[in-house]
Scaffold this active site. Sequence first.
Site, mmCIF file in Angstrom:
data_model
loop_
_atom_site.group_PDB
_atom_site.id
_atom_site.type_symbol
_atom_site.label_atom_id
_atom_site.label_comp_id
_atom_site.label_asym_id
_atom_site.label_seq_id
_atom_site.Cartn_x
_atom_site.Cartn_y
_atom_site.Cartn_z
ATOM 1 C CG MET A 173 -10.514 0.922 -2.162
ATOM 2 S SD MET A 173 -9.031 0.135 -1.491
ATOM 3 C CE MET A 173 -9.283 0.219 0.270
ATOM 4 C CG ASP A 175 -1.971 -1.088 1.139
ATOM 5 O OD1 ASP A 175 -2.740 -1.060 0.159
ATOM 6 O OD2 ASP A 175 -2.032 -1.961 2.031
ATOM 7 C CG MET A 221 -1.406 4.778 1.737
ATOM 8 S SD MET A 221 -2.307 4.693 3.299
ATOM 9 C CE MET A 221 -2.893 2.994 3.241
ATOM 10 C CG ASP A 244 -7.279 -3.378 -0.113
ATOM 11 O OD1 ASP A 244 -7.149 -3.759 1.064
ATOM 12 O OD2 ASP A 244 -6.496 -2.568 -0.660
HETATM 13 C C1 DX5 Z 1 -6.334 0.346 3.110
HETATM 14 C C2 DX5 Z 1 -5.375 -0.509 2.330
HETATM 15 C C3 DX5 Z 1 -5.532 -1.948 2.626
HETATM 16 C C4 DX5 Z 1 -5.312 -2.290 4.065
HETATM 17 C C5 DX5 Z 1 -6.085 -3.507 4.405
HETATM 18 O O1 DX5 Z 1 -6.373 1.635 2.616
HETATM 19 O O2 DX5 Z 1 -5.546 -0.342 0.936
HETATM 20 O O3 DX5 Z 1 -4.721 -2.751 1.777
HETATM 21 O O4 DX5 Z 1 -3.992 -2.522 4.384
HETATM 22 O O5 DX5 Z 1 -5.974 -3.726 5.780
HETATM 23 P P1 DX5 Z 1 -7.082 -4.536 6.549
HETATM 24 O O6 DX5 Z 1 -7.128 -5.908 5.966
HETATM 25 O O7 DX5 Z 1 -6.617 -4.503 7.960
HETATM 26 O O8 DX5 Z 1 -8.393 -3.806 6.344
HETATM 27 ZN ZN ZN Z 2 -4.540 -1.891 -0.384
#
Ligand code: DX5
Ligand code: ZN
Length: 217
Positions: A133, A31, A33, A169
């Site tokens: 998402m 991920d 960000m 996700d």
């Molecule tokens: C959130 C990310 C996910 C996150 C998922 O913005 O894109 O990939 O790491 O984590 P969990 O499984 O804990 O929701």
């Molecule tokens: Zn992710």
Amino acid sequence: MRITPSILNADFANLAAEVRRIPGADAIHVDVMDNHFVPNLTLGLPVVESLRRATDTMLDIHLMIEDPDRWAPAYAEAGAESVTFHVEAAAAPIRLARELRRLGARAAIALKPATPIDGFADMLDEVDMVLLMTVEPGFGGQSFLDLVLPKIRRTRQLMGDRPLWLQVDGGVSVATIERCAEAGADTFVAGSAVYSAPDPDAMVAELRNLAIGACRH
Ligand code: DX5
Ligand code: ZN
């Protein structure tokens, strides 16, 4: 059925070791960000380049950044097998998807929970995966949003018989993965569920078994 654990909740000071804890993973979900597209800052290209040297497992890069048109190709050049960008952030998603494929990566689009899939139906031939998402992007450990389930079904329907992957996700765990699989997802990101388990690799296997079981009915 593919399980692609997110390292967001792993120990960032020991990523190579953290990746070795999940040998059964189908890919490592990374991920990225930028503190602009989402209110959180994680890691970028140099860390992905180091991860590339640390593992042969497929790298599944999830870019939660502004201006992916500019930044995404470098992740394909760094050797990531799959690069996902958000449709909400891309200026020219078709051009970008083509560029990622030209560089040898699988190209994927990601949609936030409130973004409808329908406007992107005509570009499904341009991508290899759609990431839906199931939480608002930005943080691990949030609760799964059931309201995305109809969109998972609709996306699978729009994909028809194309060999596209449908990834979910956010909040995916033993409590929610079966709902996703029944709705048509075949690729599952799990962050906190995997890395908070006493045996992360056993959790990967358990999640995969639940997803396979849910598809049999
Ligand atoms: C959130 C990310 C996910 C996150 C998922 O913005 O894109 O990939 O790491 O984590 P969990 O499984 O804990 O929701
Ligand atoms: Zn992710």
